[in-house]
Enzyme design. Structure first.
Site, PDB file in Angstrom:
ATOM      1  N   HIS A 170      82.129   6.019   7.526  1.00  0.00           N
ATOM      2  CA  HIS A 170      82.612   7.347   7.954  1.00  0.00           C
ATOM      3  C   HIS A 170      83.877   7.744   7.200  1.00  0.00           C
ATOM      4  O   HIS A 170      84.684   8.519   7.722  1.00  0.00           O
ATOM      5  CB  HIS A 170      82.867   7.400   9.466  1.00  0.00           C
ATOM      6  CG  HIS A 170      81.776   6.795  10.281  1.00  0.00           C
ATOM      7  ND1 HIS A 170      80.716   7.523  10.774  1.00  0.00           N
ATOM      8  CD2 HIS A 170      81.560   5.513  10.668  1.00  0.00           C
ATOM      9  CE1 HIS A 170      79.898   6.714  11.446  1.00  0.00           C
ATOM     10  NE2 HIS A 170      80.392   5.486  11.393  1.00  0.00           N
ATOM     11  N   SER A 291      95.559  21.272 -16.143  1.00  0.00           N
ATOM     12  CA  SER A 291      95.457  22.608 -15.575  1.00  0.00           C
ATOM     13  C   SER A 291      96.253  23.566 -16.451  1.00  0.00           C
ATOM     14  O   SER A 291      97.311  23.208 -16.971  1.00  0.00           O
ATOM     15  CB  SER A 291      96.014  22.595 -14.155  1.00  0.00           C
ATOM     16  OG  SER A 291      96.458  23.888 -13.792  1.00  0.00           O
ATOM     17  N   LYS A 297      99.019  18.424 -13.282  1.00  0.00           N
ATOM     18  CA  LYS A 297      97.646  18.039 -12.966  1.00  0.00           C
ATOM     19  C   LYS A 297      96.964  17.202 -14.047  1.00  0.00           C
ATOM     20  O   LYS A 297      97.132  17.419 -15.231  1.00  0.00           O
ATOM     21  CB  LYS A 297      96.783  19.298 -12.738  1.00  0.00           C
ATOM     22  CG  LYS A 297      97.125  20.092 -11.508  1.00  0.00           C
ATOM     23  CD  LYS A 297      96.950  19.313 -10.207  1.00  0.00           C
ATOM     24  CE  LYS A 297      95.493  19.077  -9.860  1.00  0.00           C
ATOM     25  NZ  LYS A 297      94.799  20.316  -9.495  1.00  0.00           N
ATOM     26  N   GLU A 304      83.534  14.825 -11.869  1.00  0.00           N
ATOM     27  CA  GLU A 304      83.200  16.064 -11.141  1.00  0.00           C
ATOM     28  C   GLU A 304      81.976  16.743 -11.750  1.00  0.00           C
ATOM     29  O   GLU A 304      81.095  17.231 -11.035  1.00  0.00           O
ATOM     30  CB  GLU A 304      84.384  17.036 -11.186  1.00  0.00           C
ATOM     31  CG  GLU A 304      85.536  16.627 -10.303  1.00  0.00           C
ATOM     32  CD  GLU A 304      86.698  17.599 -10.451  1.00  0.00           C
ATOM     33  OE1 GLU A 304      86.903  18.405  -9.541  1.00  0.00           O
ATOM     34  OE2 GLU A 304      87.381  17.563 -11.491  1.00  0.00           O
TER      35      GLU A 304
END
Ligand code: ARG
Length: 475
Positions: A170, A291, A297, A304
């Site tokens: 979980h 970024s 970043k 991804e």
């Protein structure tokens, strides 16, 4: 001059087409483009030529063609292959598909002899053969790429056999596990994918040629010879089925979709683990981007994108399986729609395999952060309960005792091991000082010492076994 690989405008008359004899007026210009597949199926040129050479060779062996005719055809096809590969072949939409483009070019070169190649053959058995040849080769390529990734996972798992991280259920910290053990879970998932691909390959590896349009041919053919020339282990046993079904492609797309789902789960974990919040791993700069606005970043774009690309592969499976549904036997033009989803599935999978195969060896592991997260998460609570069971406390009661201890620790912002012996004995008088050893992370890890367990010794043994399984085909 037509630029290489461009598709030339259509000729005026339908009579210019290989099937034009029956037609009085030209094909509608829009329909010509709408029904054409050469824009994408020219990718099958090498398989188309390979299939044609085998077909002509077989026809010569059975006396349908003369040996000299066969030789001219083969030389012509080889020359066309050279032209295509040099970018000197002009593809025509008016000639609809890769098959008719190549056949027309052959006839343009050889005259009468070129027109004999299509004896005892239809584009229906031709295209089915081309796709099977293509897919068989791609499966072999993808399998090698997958094996490279599998090898990289075992290498990393072996290196990180003693590294402790919280195992999750979980997405809540559950029990301590070896990072190597976690990586071997990925290995198992992907090894099954290899097995599925190998199994799918058996059904791809079957010869359709000889089926003709649907009913076979009136000429004496030797399908065993054609199969042998093309390296097919089997022959499609029914001429209708040979041209009508694309179940082998659907099966491949199902294997690919499942593999991409596995990749997406791996990707998701990499994204989570490389976040500041987890900080378990760091991905190499070469696999991340920044970024344009936020200078701090470093984004995990590669995982991804792999996660994102799983969507299109699952989509292609849906497209193909729906394409097949309700088609009456035998061949229907619907099947022309099989190629783009199939090609994109192969390309996407190849890209993702390459990306992960390159990325995995560069993952740097932040062992202290992993250990710290495991310590802070009460992950040895089950070990505490197991310890009480060994003292004679029934498991359900032990569970309640440890639950109460966890509640106290949470309230005071401490760990289980920070509770004093007196405090613990107040919960269960049988507790003694050995409880602290049971709460130790390394003890907890080493205690799961059985086949399939996370004890570092077992993980190392599993790595050694994994290397052998990787060498063993069908395992
Ligand atoms: N381009 C077609 C395909 O991809 C080749 C077979 C066409 N056969 C036919 N009779 N129209 O399926």
């Amino acid at each position: 001059m037509t630029p290489p690989d461009a598709v030339s405008p259509p000729p005026e008359q339908a009579a210019d087409k290989p099937w034009g004899g029956r037609f009085e007026t030209p094909t509608d210009v829009f329909v010509e483009a709408f029904t054409a597949s050469v824009q994408f199926d020219r990718r099958l040129y090498a398989q188309d030529i390979q299939g044609s050479i085998a077909h002509a060779t077989m026809l010569a062996a059975t006396g349908v063609l003369q040996q000299s005719e066969r030789d001219q055809i083969v030389a012509g096809l080889e020359a066309i292959r050279v032209d295509i590969e040099a970018g000197n072949f002009s593809w025509s939409v008016a000639l609809e598909d890769v098959h008719m483009n190549i056949e027309s070019a052959l006839t343009a070169r050889l005259g009468e002899v070129g027109k004999k190649l299509h004896t005892a053959r239809s584009r229906n058995d031709q295209v089915a053969t081309d796709i099977r040849l293509y897919l068989r080769a791609q499966i072999d390529f993808l399998t090698r790429s997958l094996e490279r990734l599998l090898g990289a996972l075992v290498d990393l798992a072996e290196r990180e056999a003693d590294t402790i991280l919280p195992g999750f259920t979980h997405l809540q910290a559950a029990q301590p596990i070896s990072f190597g053990h976690h990586l071997l879970a990925w290995f198992e998932m992907l090894l099954r994918d290899r097995e599925r691909l190998a199994d799918c390959r058996k059904r791809v590896d079957s010869l359709p040629l000889g089926a003709g349009a649907l009913a076979g041919t009136t000429f004496p053919i030797d399908r065993e010879l054609t199969a042998q020339l093309l390296g097919f282990t089997r022959i499609c046993e029914n001429s209708l089925d040979a041209v009508a079904d694309r179940d082998f492609a659907i099966e491949f797309c199902a294997c690919a979709a499942l593999m991409m789902v596995h990749f997406s789960r791996m990707a998701e974990e990499m994204v989570l683990w490389s976040s500041q919040q987890f900080g378990f791993i760091e991905l190499a700069d070469a696999f991340c981007t920044g970024s344009s606005m936020m200078p701090q970043k470093k984004n995990p774009d590669v995982p991804e994108l792999v996660r994102g690309k799983s969507g299109r592969v699952v989509g292609h499976l849906m497209a193909l399986i729906t394409l097949m549904k309700s088609q009456p036997l035998a061949y229907n033009k619907d099947n022309q729609e099989d190629k783009e989803p199939l090609f994109d599935t192969v390309d996407t999978l190849a890209g993702c395999l390459r990306a992960f195969g390159d990325l995995v060896p560069t993952i740097s592991v932040r062992r202290e952060r992993m250990r710290e997260a495991t310590r802070a998460g009460f992950t040895t609570a089950t070990d505490f309960a197991d310890y009480l069971v060994r003292l004679g406390v029934p498991f359900r009661d032990a569970h309640a005792v440890v639950g109460a201890a966890v509640r106290q620790a949470i309230a005071r912002g401490i760990e289980l091991g920070d509770l004093s012996l007196e405090e613990l004995q107040a919960l269960e008088p049988r507790i003694n000082a050995e409880v602290y050893a049971a709460l130790d992370l390394d003890t907890a890890l080493a205690a799961r010492d059985h086949r399939g367990g996370t004890a570092p010794g077992r993980v190392r043994a599993a790595c050694a076994a994994a290397r052998i399984r990787l060498q063993t085909v069908g395992c």
